[in-house]
Motif scaffolding. Structure first.
Motif, PDB file in Angstrom:
ATOM      1  N   PHE A 298     -25.214  97.809  68.880  1.00 44.95           N
ATOM      2  CA  PHE A 298     -25.559  97.568  67.476  1.00 44.95           C
ATOM      3  C   PHE A 298     -24.449  98.091  66.566  1.00 44.95           C
ATOM      4  O   PHE A 298     -23.979  97.381  65.671  1.00 44.95           O
ATOM      5  N   LEU A 299     -24.019  99.325  66.791  1.00 50.95           N
ATOM      6  CA  LEU A 299     -22.992  99.934  65.945  1.00 50.95           C
ATOM      7  C   LEU A 299     -21.662  99.204  66.065  1.00 50.95           C
ATOM      8  O   LEU A 299     -20.973  98.971  65.063  1.00 50.95           O
ATOM      9  N   GLY A 300     -21.311  98.838  67.288  1.00 52.70           N
ATOM     10  CA  GLY A 300     -20.040  98.140  67.484  1.00 52.70           C
ATOM     11  C   GLY A 300     -20.015  96.785  66.820  1.00 52.70           C
ATOM     12  O   GLY A 300     -19.026  96.402  66.186  1.00 52.70           O
ATOM     13  N   THR A 301     -21.109  96.038  66.954  1.00 49.42           N
ATOM     14  CA  THR A 301     -21.175  94.723  66.324  1.00 49.42           C
ATOM     15  C   THR A 301     -21.210  94.847  64.802  1.00 49.42           C
ATOM     16  O   THR A 301     -20.587  94.054  64.086  1.00 49.42           O
ATOM     17  N   PHE A 302     -21.950  95.834  64.323  1.00 49.35           N
ATOM     18  CA  PHE A 302     -21.981  96.083  62.878  1.00 49.35           C
ATOM     19  C   PHE A 302     -20.570  96.319  62.346  1.00 49.35           C
ATOM     20  O   PHE A 302     -20.162  95.724  61.346  1.00 49.35           O
ATOM     21  N   TRP A 303     -19.826  97.178  62.998  1.00 47.35           N
ATOM     22  CA  TRP A 303     -18.473  97.520  62.536  1.00 47.35           C
ATOM     23  C   TRP A 303     -17.548  96.312  62.600  1.00 47.35           C
ATOM     24  O   TRP A 303     -16.726  96.090  61.705  1.00 47.35           O
ATOM     25  N   LEU A 304     -17.686  95.510  63.659  1.00 49.81           N
ATOM     26  CA  LEU A 304     -16.879  94.304  63.784  1.00 49.81           C
ATOM     27  C   LEU A 304     -17.117  93.366  62.604  1.00 49.81           C
ATOM     28  O   LEU A 304     -16.170  92.876  61.980  1.00 49.81           O
ATOM     29  N   VAL A 305     -18.371  93.122  62.282  1.00 51.03           N
ATOM     30  CA  VAL A 305     -18.702  92.180  61.210  1.00 51.03           C
ATOM     31  C   VAL A 305     -18.392  92.772  59.839  1.00 51.03           C
ATOM     32  O   VAL A 305     -17.783  92.114  58.990  1.00 51.03           O
ATOM     33  N   PHE A 306     -18.791  94.015  59.633  1.00 53.56           N
ATOM     34  CA  PHE A 306     -18.570  94.625  58.323  1.00 53.56           C
ATOM     35  C   PHE A 306     -17.074  94.803  58.042  1.00 53.56           C
ATOM     36  O   PHE A 306     -16.615  94.544  56.923  1.00 53.56           O
ATOM     37  N   GLY A 307     -16.333  95.217  59.047  1.00 53.57           N
ATOM     38  CA  GLY A 307     -14.897  95.417  58.859  1.00 53.57           C
ATOM     39  C   GLY A 307     -14.120  94.121  58.821  1.00 53.57           C
ATOM     40  O   GLY A 307     -13.267  93.916  57.948  1.00 53.57           O
ATOM     41  N   GLY A 308     -14.405  93.220  59.765  1.00 54.07           N
ATOM     42  CA  GLY A 308     -13.658  91.970  59.828  1.00 54.07           C
ATOM     43  C   GLY A 308     -14.016  91.024  58.699  1.00 54.07           C
ATOM     44  O   GLY A 308     -13.144  90.584  57.931  1.00 54.07           O
ATOM     45  N   CYS A 309     -15.304  90.711  58.575  1.00 49.36           N
ATOM     46  CA  CYS A 309     -15.722  89.811  57.494  1.00 49.36           C
ATOM     47  C   CYS A 309     -15.544  90.473  56.129  1.00 49.36           C
ATOM     48  O   CYS A 309     -15.265  89.800  55.135  1.00 49.36           O
ATOM     49  N   GLY A 310     -15.702  91.791  56.101  1.00 49.84           N
ATOM     50  CA  GLY A 310     -15.478  92.505  54.845  1.00 49.84           C
ATOM     51  C   GLY A 310     -14.062  92.338  54.338  1.00 49.84           C
ATOM     52  O   GLY A 310     -13.826  92.175  53.134  1.00 49.84           O
ATOM     53  N   SER A 311     -13.106  92.362  55.246  1.00 52.99           N
ATOM     54  CA  SER A 311     -11.707  92.168  54.838  1.00 52.99           C
ATOM     55  C   SER A 311     -11.491  90.768  54.297  1.00 52.99           C
ATOM     56  O   SER A 311     -10.704  90.561  53.362  1.00 52.99           O
ATOM     57  N   ALA A 312     -12.200  89.789  54.883  1.00 57.49           N
ATOM     58  CA  ALA A 312     -12.059  88.410  54.424  1.00 57.49           C
ATOM     59  C   ALA A 312     -12.741  88.189  53.077  1.00 57.49           C
ATOM     60  O   ALA A 312     -12.214  87.494  52.208  1.00 57.49           O
ATOM     61  N   VAL A 313     -13.927  88.787  52.910  1.00 50.62           N
ATOM     62  CA  VAL A 313     -14.703  88.564  51.690  1.00 50.62           C
ATOM     63  C   VAL A 313     -14.201  89.407  50.527  1.00 50.62           C
ATOM     64  O   VAL A 313     -14.131  88.933  49.388  1.00 50.62           O
ATOM     65  N   LEU A 314     -13.832  90.654  50.800  1.00 53.58           N
ATOM     66  CA  LEU A 314     -13.464  91.583  49.724  1.00 53.58           C
ATOM     67  C   LEU A 314     -11.954  91.696  49.526  1.00 53.58           C
ATOM     68  O   LEU A 314     -11.438  91.398  48.456  1.00 53.58           O
ATOM     69  N   ALA A 315     -11.237  92.114  50.564  1.00 55.63           N
ATOM     70  CA  ALA A 315      -9.801  92.375  50.409  1.00 55.63           C
ATOM     71  C   ALA A 315      -8.994  91.107  50.191  1.00 55.63           C
ATOM     72  O   ALA A 315      -8.036  91.092  49.409  1.00 55.63           O
ATOM     73  N   ALA A 316      -9.375  90.026  50.887  1.00 62.30           N
ATOM     74  CA  ALA A 316      -8.611  88.785  50.745  1.00 62.30           C
ATOM     75  C   ALA A 316      -8.778  88.150  49.373  1.00 62.30           C
ATOM     76  O   ALA A 316      -8.076  87.203  49.034  1.00 62.30           O
ATOM     77  N   ALA A 317      -9.691  88.684  48.568  1.00 60.16           N
ATOM     78  CA  ALA A 317      -9.863  88.183  47.204  1.00 60.16           C
ATOM     79  C   ALA A 317      -8.716  88.624  46.292  1.00 60.16           C
ATOM     80  O   ALA A 317      -8.638  88.192  45.143  1.00 60.16           O
ATOM     81  N   PHE A 318      -7.835  89.471  46.816  1.00 55.47           N
ATOM     82  CA  PHE A 318      -6.680  89.945  46.046  1.00 55.47           C
ATOM     83  C   PHE A 318      -5.407  89.478  46.747  1.00 55.47           C
ATOM     84  O   PHE A 318      -4.729  90.264  47.421  1.00 55.47           O
ATOM     85  N   PRO A 319      -5.069  88.199  46.628  1.00 53.50           N
ATOM     86  CA  PRO A 319      -3.933  87.646  47.372  1.00 53.50           C
ATOM     87  C   PRO A 319      -2.606  88.316  47.051  1.00 53.50           C
ATOM     88  O   PRO A 319      -1.684  88.314  47.873  1.00 53.50           O
ATOM     89  N   GLU A 320      -2.510  88.908  45.877  1.00 52.39           N
ATOM     90  CA  GLU A 320      -1.246  89.564  45.521  1.00 52.39           C
ATOM     91  C   GLU A 320      -0.967  90.779  46.396  1.00 52.39           C
ATOM     92  O   GLU A 320       0.160  91.249  46.465  1.00 52.39           O
ATOM     93  N   LEU A 321      -1.999  91.287  47.068  1.00 49.57           N
ATOM     94  CA  LEU A 321      -1.809  92.418  47.975  1.00 49.57           C
ATOM     95  C   LEU A 321      -1.292  91.971  49.338  1.00 49.57           C
ATOM     96  O   LEU A 321      -0.912  92.802  50.160  1.00 49.57           O
ATOM     97  N   GLY A 322      -1.328  90.679  49.593  1.00 53.12           N
ATOM     98  CA  GLY A 322      -0.703  90.153  50.796  1.00 53.12           C
ATOM     99  C   GLY A 322      -1.510  90.250  52.066  1.00 53.12           C
ATOM    100  O   GLY A 322      -0.940  90.125  53.148  1.00 53.12           O
ATOM    101  N   ILE A 323      -2.839  90.446  52.003  1.00 45.32           N
ATOM    102  CA  ILE A 323      -3.594  90.577  53.239  1.00 45.32           C
ATOM    103  C   ILE A 323      -3.677  89.231  53.968  1.00 45.32           C
ATOM    104  O   ILE A 323      -3.353  89.143  55.138  1.00 45.32           O
ATOM    105  N   GLY A 324      -4.091  88.173  53.302  1.00 47.03           N
ATOM    106  CA  GLY A 324      -4.095  86.835  53.872  1.00 47.03           C
ATOM    107  C   GLY A 324      -4.697  86.728  55.251  1.00 47.03           C
ATOM    108  O   GLY A 324      -5.502  87.553  55.681  1.00 47.03           O
ATOM    109  N   PHE A 325      -4.316  85.675  55.977  1.00 50.39           N
ATOM    110  CA  PHE A 325      -4.787  85.468  57.335  1.00 50.39           C
ATOM    111  C   PHE A 325      -4.386  86.611  58.245  1.00 50.39           C
ATOM    112  O   PHE A 325      -5.160  87.045  59.101  1.00 50.39           O
TER     113      PHE A 325
END
Length: 234
Positions: A9-36
């Protein structure tokens, strides 16, 4: 068994929260260069870190396709597959719910794709159903093969999480344009539940394709990896 399920449960939670979180939250700031690239590394690092943290407890699957693939390869008890899948899906849904709670706290929030997986008009690059099926099956099968190989007795102990996490990075770099990358039915389920509509309608593919890939990866390992391991020790 209970500790293993909590770890999954914890491992899957971290995978989704961290991975999808980076796509939903951090990737919203393209000037920071996170991208794909940034999103791909985020997914790889979530698996790497949690595989080190709880891999010794549950095996560090965090993915129904991994549990199925390892069972097919004879490396995981078949009777534990369903309980593992259940807690993996729950972990992904809880992570998606908390991610939604965070993302919706921004003024003017629009759900958009919410890092859900899709094909056709819902593919980031407009790729077809066939393209999505092929890429998800192939990449999942290689992911399972890498997991089995890196955890075999032929490889120095303790390094498997690094290989597994790094493998997930190019998997995302290859397939984000095609399907937004699943290779993990639990992840796809959590995101699709919040997007609804088209994401739920297309969710079947992101169960079928990764599970087929998991079975193929496990079978290929039994035919090649185990033979090589036996030859090396004979």
């Amino acid at each position: 068994m209970q500790k293993s399920l909590v770890a999954e449960f914890l491992g899957t939670f971290w995978l989704v929260f961290g991975g999808c979180g980076s796509a939903v939250l951090a990737a919203a700031f393209p000037e920071l260069g996170i991208g794909f690239v940034g999103v791909a590394f985020a997914f790889g690092l979530t698996v790497l870190t949690m595989a080190f943290a709880v891999g010794g407890i549950s095996g560090g699957h965090f993915n129904p396709a991994v549990s199925v693939g390892l069972a097919v390869a004879g490396k995981f008890p078949a009777g534990r597959v369903v309980p593992y899948i259940a807690v993996q899906v729950i972990g992904a849904i809880v992570a998606a719910a908390l991610l939604y709670a965070v993302a919706s706290g921004k003024a003017g929030f629009e759900l958009g794709g919410f890092s859900a997986n899709g094909y056709g008009e819902h593919s980031p690059g407009g790729y077809s159903l066939l393209s999505a099926l092929v890429i998800e099956v192939v990449l999942t099968s290689f992911f399972i093969f890498i997991i089995l190989g890196s955890t075999s007795s032929r490889v120095p102990a303790g390094f498997a999480p690094i290989a597994i996490g790094l493998a997930l990075t190019p998997i995302h770099l290859i397939s984000i344009p095609v399907t937004n990358t699943s290779v993990n039915p639990s992840l796809s389920t959590g995101q699709a539940l919040f997007v609804g509509g088209w994401a739920l309608q297309q969710l079947w593919l992101f169960w079928v394709a990764p599970l087929i890939g998991g079975v193929l990866g496990g079978l290929v390992w039994k035919m090649t990896g185990e033979v090589a391991s036996t030859d090396a020790t004979s």
